[in-house]
Scaffold this active site. Structure first.
Site, PDB file in Angstrom:
ATOM      1  N   GLU A   1      -8.063  -2.679  -3.160  1.00  0.00           N
ATOM      2  CA  GLU A   1      -8.508  -1.562  -2.336  1.00  0.00           C
ATOM      3  C   GLU A   1      -8.771  -0.307  -3.166  1.00  0.00           C
ATOM      4  OE1 GLU A   1      -6.038  -1.080   1.121  1.00  0.00           O
ATOM      5  OE2 GLU A   1      -6.570  -3.062   1.872  1.00  0.00           O
TER       6      GLU A   1
ATOM      7  N   ASP B   1       2.593   0.948   3.563  1.00  0.00           N
ATOM      8  CA  ASP B   1       2.415  -0.330   4.255  1.00  0.00           C
ATOM      9  C   ASP B   1       2.977  -1.427   3.352  1.00  0.00           C
ATOM     10  OD1 ASP B   1       1.740  -2.604   5.562  1.00  0.00           O
ATOM     11  OD2 ASP B   1      -0.440  -2.343   5.434  1.00  0.00           O
TER      12      ASP B   1
ATOM     13  N   GLU C   1       0.824  -1.216   0.000  1.00  0.00           N
ATOM     14  CA  GLU C   1       0.000   0.000   0.000  1.00  0.00           C
ATOM     15  C   GLU C   1       0.852   1.257   0.000  1.00  0.00           C
ATOM     16  OE1 GLU C   1      -2.714  -0.258   3.335  1.00  0.00           O
ATOM     17  OE2 GLU C   1      -3.037  -2.388   2.939  1.00  0.00           O
TER      18      GLU C   1
END
Ligand code: PGA
Ligand code: ZN
Length: 440
Positions: A212, A247, A169
């Site tokens: 996502e 992340d 991420e």
């Protein structure tokens, strides 16, 4: 006011996998909750019960969890005569007792959490307060209401996309906004600028999105991602008003003491923990990175502690802590990190999630509330974030219904607060420790 009935059903999540949906019935109505599910799950998380019946959904079915709700949990809560207005903790404790295992492996954390969330909704409505107010009381929070900084995951890699980027991420956070609503606008504008830039560099097919909602262009190295993001921010004239977060979800590419940034490529790209540390330091120096989440693997304690000793930004444990108070205490003792991710399904009840957040705060840590990569349109975590005064949260890109459901709910909450007598503030630059913000 007691629980009249608890029902459950198997429904689909945002990845098309089955998940648990719960309906809790009281005289005030029927209250629904749906459970999320991670792809890069930590091994210390509570147990997600799947059927492993290969003839249906490739073994991913949750009918056993649904049955546990219908046959075991539901009857116990109805017989127990619990009042969801005042007994969230007792309801959750009762389910933990019924399960009887340390990680909810008998009934399934997915079964238990769905009921826990639906009971909280029932309790809020029966108490005639919004969910964030109900949860705020449960958490014992006082002081001004804090609207969180949204961390938008606009570039997806790792287990969340089919590209070659190892890091899972890359997020952008509108810390320079004045309100959540303005932050949402900034996030959306950056997202759309990023689409144009990705198209320009890699062609239109590269704008396909990951789990996502972020783009997943054919890049490998984190610098490439952060350069794209820098260009998008510049294009929007927002330089200096946003921060980045990373992340890597590095447990996914940690093996035999080293990290393989090529784990999705034909060729390995091996880095030692020391090389990883140097890479992170370089990234933090070069870009406005304000959060590193899971930069080291869930049991690579030594690297965590060594890096934390000189880390000035927020160093967040996700897989490392698994929203588990025992892991949080262990991390505190080893001085491994300075913040925690909060994911309700890692621990399995609303009460335990709130307790873990309180424990983190009491240690001087910040709390970063998070969705999962497999989501539903359930927006519970928006209310939870405000209730905890957590100051920041992540729910993916400003794109895809299950992601924007949370951001939209936060805009609703902000509108409600704006029209009320309550004092509130947008966390902004102070997202780590919003309690220190002077009330506006
Ligand atoms: P997951 O990823 O929901 O797939 O576990 C989210 C994260 O690592 O933060
Ligand atoms: Zn994570």
């Amino acid at each position: 006011m007691t629980i009249l009935e608890v029902d459950a059903a198997q429904r689909l999540d945002s990845r098309g996998n089955p998940t648990v949906q719960v309906d809790v019935k009281t005289i005030a109505g029927t209250f629904r909750a749906s459970v999320p599910s991670g792809a890069s799950r930590g091994k210390h998380e509570a147990f997600e019960l799947r059927d492993h019946e290969m003839r249906a959904y490739g073994g991913q079915g949750v009918l056993a969890a649904v049955r546990n709700i219908q046959k075991i949990i539901g009857p116990a809560l109805v017989d127990g005569g619990f009042d969801p207005r005042y007994q969230q903790a007792e309801i959750d404790a009762c389910m933990c007792r019924l399960d009887g295992t340390p990680n909810k492996s008998r009934l399934g954390a997915n079964a238990i959490l769905g009921v826990s969330m639906a009971c909280a909704r029932a309790g809020a409505v029966a108490s005639d307060v919004p969910l964030y107010e109900f949860l705020r009381r449960e958490a014992g929070e006082i002081g001004p209401y804090v609207m969180p900084v949204p961390f938008f995951n606009v570039l997806n890699g790792g287990r969340h996309s089919g590209n070659t980027m190892a890091f899972q991420e890359i997020m952008v956070a509108p810390t320079g906004a004045q309100t959540f609503e303005e932050g949402a606008r900034m996030g959306s504008e950056i997202y759309h600028a990023l689409r144009e830039i990705v198209t320009e560099y890699y062609g239109a097919p590269a704008t396909a999105i990951g789990d996502e909602g972020g783009f997943a262009p054919p890049i490998k190295q984190p610098e490439e991602a952060l350069d794209l993001l820098t260009a998008a921010v510049e294009h929007c004239g927002l330089t200096g008003r946003v921060k980045f977060a990373i992340d890597p979800a590095s447990s996914q590419f940690f093996k035999d003491g080293v990290y393989d940034l090529g784990f999705k490529c034909a060729e390995p790209d091996i880095r030692t923990p020391d090389q990883m540390m140097q890479m992170y330091r370089d990234l933090v120096e070069k870009y406005p990175v304000s959060i590193l989440e899971d930069p080291f693997a869930e049991d690579d304690w030594d690297s965590w502690a060594r890096f934390n000793a000189s880390c000035e930004i927020e160093l967040v444990g996700d897989d490392l802590l698994a929203t588990n108070p025992c892991r949080v205490r262990m991390a505190h003792q080893k001085k491994a990190c300075n913040a925690m991710v909060l994911k309700m399904n890692q621990i399995g009840t609303v009460t335990e999630a709130i307790e873990t957040a309180r424990l983190g705060k009491s240690l001087g840590w910040s709390v970063f509330v998070s969705h999962r990569s497999g989501e539903t349109i359930d927006d519970f975590i928006a209310d939870l974030t405000v209730a905890l005064g957590a100051g920041h949260m992540k729910s993916g890109a400003p794109c895809r219904g299950e992601r924007v459901a949370k951001y939209n709910r936060l805009m609703d909450i902000e509108a409600e607060l704006r029209g009320s007598w309550k004092s509130w503030v947008y966390a902004g630059e102070r997202f780590r420790f919003p309690a220190e913000i002077a009330v506006i």
